[in-house]
Design a protein around this motif. Structure first.
Motif, PDB file in Angstrom:
ATOM      1  N   LEU A  40      40.528  57.021 120.538  1.00 35.15           N
ATOM      2  CA  LEU A  40      39.627  57.110 121.682  1.00 35.15           C
ATOM      3  C   LEU A  40      38.397  56.269 121.344  1.00 35.15           C
ATOM      4  O   LEU A  40      38.007  56.228 120.182  1.00 35.15           O
TER       5      LEU A  40
ATOM      6  N   GLU B   4      28.101  59.464 119.118  1.00 36.32           N
ATOM      7  CA  GLU B   4      28.643  60.395 120.093  1.00 36.32           C
ATOM      8  C   GLU B   4      29.321  61.603 119.447  1.00 36.32           C
ATOM      9  O   GLU B   4      29.944  61.495 118.401  1.00 36.32           O
ATOM     10  N   ALA B   5      29.218  62.762 120.141  1.00 35.25           N
ATOM     11  CA  ALA B   5      29.978  63.951 119.781  1.00 35.25           C
ATOM     12  C   ALA B   5      30.924  64.230 120.939  1.00 35.25           C
ATOM     13  O   ALA B   5      30.605  63.923 122.078  1.00 35.25           O
ATOM     14  N   ALA B   6      32.107  64.775 120.626  1.00 35.13           N
ATOM     15  CA  ALA B   6      33.061  65.048 121.699  1.00 35.13           C
ATOM     16  C   ALA B   6      33.797  66.345 121.440  1.00 35.13           C
ATOM     17  O   ALA B   6      33.980  66.756 120.293  1.00 35.13           O
ATOM     18  N   SER B   7      34.191  66.997 122.517  1.00 31.33           N
ATOM     19  CA  SER B   7      34.935  68.248 122.429  1.00 31.33           C
ATOM     20  C   SER B   7      35.981  68.254 123.543  1.00 31.33           C
ATOM     21  O   SER B   7      35.635  68.152 124.708  1.00 31.33           O
ATOM     22  N   TRP B   8      37.256  68.322 123.154  1.00 33.03           N
ATOM     23  CA  TRP B   8      38.340  68.358 124.139  1.00 33.03           C
ATOM     24  C   TRP B   8      38.892  69.761 124.185  1.00 33.03           C
ATOM     25  O   TRP B   8      39.240  70.333 123.157  1.00 33.03           O
ATOM     26  N   ARG B   9      38.918  70.351 125.350  1.00 30.91           N
ATOM     27  CA  ARG B   9      39.429  71.724 125.466  1.00 30.91           C
ATOM     28  C   ARG B   9      40.352  71.849 126.664  1.00 30.91           C
ATOM     29  O   ARG B   9      40.050  71.365 127.740  1.00 30.91           O
ATOM     30  N   ARG B  10      41.485  72.473 126.426  1.00 31.62           N
ATOM     31  CA  ARG B  10      42.457  72.702 127.504  1.00 31.62           C
ATOM     32  C   ARG B  10      43.012  74.100 127.321  1.00 31.62           C
ATOM     33  O   ARG B  10      43.091  74.592 126.194  1.00 31.62           O
TER      34      ARG B  10
ATOM     35  N   ARG C  66      44.573  78.526 124.139  1.00 34.87           N
ATOM     36  CA  ARG C  66      43.480  77.585 124.275  1.00 34.87           C
ATOM     37  C   ARG C  66      43.567  76.574 123.140  1.00 34.87           C
ATOM     38  O   ARG C  66      43.769  76.936 121.981  1.00 34.87           O
TER      39      ARG C  66
ATOM     40  N   VAL D 247      41.617  73.379 121.319  1.00 35.31           N
ATOM     41  CA  VAL D 247      40.309  72.709 121.202  1.00 35.31           C
ATOM     42  C   VAL D 247      40.366  71.657 120.096  1.00 35.31           C
ATOM     43  O   VAL D 247      40.870  71.934 119.002  1.00 35.31           O
TER      44      VAL D 247
ATOM     45  N   ASP E 267      37.578  69.310 118.159  1.00 35.22           N
ATOM     46  CA  ASP E 267      36.157  68.959 118.032  1.00 35.22           C
ATOM     47  C   ASP E 267      35.825  68.621 116.576  1.00 35.22           C
ATOM     48  O   ASP E 267      36.738  68.363 115.785  1.00 35.22           O
ATOM     49  N   HIS E 268      34.542  68.641 116.236  1.00 35.68           N
ATOM     50  CA  HIS E 268      34.136  68.183 114.898  1.00 35.68           C
ATOM     51  C   HIS E 268      34.665  69.066 113.772  1.00 35.68           C
ATOM     52  O   HIS E 268      34.568  68.710 112.606  1.00 35.68           O
TER      53      HIS E 268
ATOM     54  N   THR F  57      44.821  62.545 125.353  1.00 34.05           N
ATOM     55  CA  THR F  57      43.385  62.589 125.059  1.00 34.05           C
ATOM     56  C   THR F  57      43.137  63.422 123.804  1.00 34.05           C
ATOM     57  O   THR F  57      42.357  63.035 122.928  1.00 34.05           O
TER      58      THR F  57
ATOM     59  N   MET G 289      39.195  69.773 129.541  1.00 26.56           N
ATOM     60  CA  MET G 289      38.584  68.464 129.785  1.00 26.56           C
ATOM     61  C   MET G 289      37.869  67.958 128.526  1.00 26.56           C
ATOM     62  O   MET G 289      37.662  68.715 127.585  1.00 26.56           O
ATOM     63  N   LEU G 290      37.520  66.709 128.572  1.00 25.40           N
ATOM     64  CA  LEU G 290      36.826  66.104 127.429  1.00 25.40           C
ATOM     65  C   LEU G 290      35.323  66.086 127.698  1.00 25.40           C
ATOM     66  O   LEU G 290      34.867  65.508 128.677  1.00 25.40           O
ATOM     67  N   PHE G 291      34.566  66.767 126.854  1.00 27.11           N
ATOM     68  CA  PHE G 291      33.105  66.730 126.952  1.00 27.11           C
ATOM     69  C   PHE G 291      32.617  65.766 125.886  1.00 27.11           C
ATOM     70  O   PHE G 291      33.080  65.809 124.757  1.00 27.11           O
ATOM     71  N   ARG G 292      31.704  64.869 126.272  1.00 29.97           N
ATOM     72  CA  ARG G 292      31.132  64.008 125.223  1.00 29.97           C
ATOM     73  C   ARG G 292      29.646  63.826 125.441  1.00 29.97           C
ATOM     74  O   ARG G 292      29.146  63.812 126.544  1.00 29.97           O
ATOM     75  N   ILE G 293      28.947  63.684 124.333  1.00 27.67           N
ATOM     76  CA  ILE G 293      27.492  63.607 124.325  1.00 27.67           C
ATOM     77  C   ILE G 293      27.120  62.416 123.463  1.00 27.67           C
ATOM     78  O   ILE G 293      27.643  62.267 122.366  1.00 27.67           O
ATOM     79  N   ASP G 294      26.242  61.543 123.997  1.00 27.71           N
ATOM     80  CA  ASP G 294      25.780  60.411 123.183  1.00 27.71           C
ATOM     81  C   ASP G 294      24.335  60.664 122.758  1.00 27.71           C
ATOM     82  O   ASP G 294      23.436  60.642 123.581  1.00 27.71           O
TER      83      ASP G 294
ATOM     84  N   LEU H  68      30.084  71.005 120.263  1.00 29.03           N
ATOM     85  CA  LEU H  68      29.456  69.676 120.322  1.00 29.03           C
ATOM     86  C   LEU H  68      28.329  69.552 119.305  1.00 29.03           C
ATOM     87  O   LEU H  68      27.708  68.493 119.194  1.00 29.03           O
TER      88      LEU H  68
END
Lengths: 333, 117
Positions: A170, A176-182, A236, A238, A240-241, A318, B1-6, B46
């Motif tokens: 991606l 940037e920080a990102a978190s994908w959750r479904r 769920r 997830v 993330d970092h 994703t 969904m994809l959350f992103r923070i810059d 995040l």
């Protein structure tokens, strides 16, 4: 999937829990039956119809012998899974659960039905065995769950190599920080929960108010299956970092893959029956742990130590891309 | 969904978050009745402060896009069902036109703000 050559840890403990302990339980059931065998009618009832009345008869030795044979086959299968491909703690736990449950539930259920016929002159007077069935199966599930908890967890195994260059990624800048959750659920999750809940209450009220035992038994059965489907029917996912985390509504069993243990994440496709022999929290080929609530698109993760994971979830591309990207970032640190 | 923070972005973090949720609702990725992650979970995920997420959620609640319920978290309202496809198409072509003419994003947003008055 790779990793067939990674060593399988804790083989001895897995063998003890999938074969030795179940054998001891099976032997216990036989000893118990021998203690009252003289008081059994001949032949005994070995099969019951839907109405709870006995409709099949035979010698007690073959009844329990047959069940022990089936239990041994199941324990052998569980041991084979755990010893050959139990690289992930979850795979070993599922194998131990299967082995213990089969080794306890089947022999003790038969022993229970024989115990209910103790002192009868004629096996046709044998009572309904549904209570024995449920008590045996539930008790065995409880003991099997305790056994599964005795299995040691996953060892920390940070990856030595970079995520393969051709793995999907991606675009994510370092700032940037990102978190994908479904969340993913079995088709018709709300319907199952609603109808199952209403049916349980109606049957329970009918049973208590009218004193109908069959209604209470059905209330227990339907209620149990509804709770099981609700508890394990929605998951769920997830990324993330911290890595990948997958958990059901009741938050256990929780699967967590730290970023530094991600070898590679990909998009796959799952056929529940073909790949995992069914739906739920399961073991598939090469010990792959599957969280399977439907067929089709899945997030598949190769983890260090030959531990593989597959989760049916939408937009897996994703999730896989973010997991690979964050794994890259963790390697650079 | 994809959350992103810059963290290096020009927009404040809470606005980046709110914008993404608005966009996801406009695309149909988020539907009425769907639940957003709890503010605490999203903040941890995040690695930002709880206050930032709550700020974003409060802004969305004030717009009527979500409802904040004690114990149930943030739930998308019926307002999220609005079909914004036509608007999105129009904005996509407006953005393409701006790019073709070499206008910067700020200038384009300035024009949009003017058109809004």
């Amino acid at each position: 999937m790779t990793g067939q050559h990674s060593p399988v840890p804790h083989r001895l403990l897995t063998a003890v829990l999938t074969i030795v302990v179940p054998l001891l339980f099976a032997a216990g059931a036989v000893i118990w039956v021998l203690s009252f065998a003289a008081e059994l009618p001949d032949p005994v009832a070995v099969h019951w119809g839907a109405d709870g009345r006995p409709d099949g008869f035979g010698p007690w030795q073959s009844a329990i012998g047959m069940m022990i044979l089936i239990a041994l086959l199941m324990c052998g299968l569980a041991a084979a899974i755990g010893i050959r491909s139990g690289r992930a703690a979850a795979t070993r736990r599922l194998a131990v659960f299967l082995g213990l449950w089969s080794g306890i539930a089947l022999p003790w259920f038969i022993a229970g039905t024989l115990h209910l016929q103790r002192g009868l002159a004629d096996a046709r007077q044998a009572p309904d065995v549904n209570p024995a069935l449920w008590a045996g199966f539930a008790g065995a599930a409880l003991i099997a769950a305790v056994g599964a908890l005795l299995v040691p967890g996953d060892a920390r195994m940070p990856a030595a190599d970079a995520v393969p260059a051709d793995a999907i990624r991606l675009r994510l800048s370092d700032s940037e920080a990102a978190s994908w959750r479904r969340s993913v659920e079995i088709p018709g999750f709300h319907w199952i929960a609603g109808i199952g809940g209403v049916a349980t209450v109606v049957l329970a009220v009918l049973g208590l108010w009218r004193g109908m035992l069959w209604a209470d038994l059905w209330a227990g059965t339907v209620g149990f299956l509804t709770v099981l489907l609700v508890a394990l029917g929605r998951w769920r996912v997830v990324v993330d970092h911290t890595g990948l985390t997958v958990s059901p509504l009741i938050s256990r069993p929780r699967t967590h893959v730290p970023l530094d243990e991600v070898v590679q994440a990909e998009v796959g496709s799952i056929s529940p029956l073909g790949d995992f022999g069914g739906w739920g929290y399961r073991v598939g080929r090469e010990g792959t742990v599957g969280i399977v609530v439907r067929s089709g698109e899945a997030l598949t993760v190769q983890r260090t130590g030959g531990r593989n994971l597959a989760i049916t979830v939408d937009d897996a591309a994703t999730g896989a891309a973010l997991l690979n990207t964050l794994a890259d970032r963790a390697r650079r640190r | 969904m994809l959350f992103r923070i810059d963290f290096a972005g020009a927009e404040p973090l809470f606005r980046q978050l709110a914008d993404q949720i608005r966009a996801a609702a406009a695309r149909g990725d988020l539907r009425p009745g769907q639940r957003l992650p709890s503010a605490r979970e999203l903040a941890d995920s995040l690695d930002i402060s709880l206050h930032t997420v709550l700020h974003a959620y409060q802004e969305l609640r004030d717009e009527g896009l979500i409802e904040l319920r004690r114990g149930r978290g943030a739930v998308l309202t019926g307002a999220a069902a609005q079909d914004l496809r036509q608007l999105r198409d129009a904005l996509t072509s407006a953005a393409a036109e701006a790019k073709r003419r070499g206008l910067s994003l700020d200038t384009t947003i300035g024009l949009l703000k003017e058109a809004f008055r």
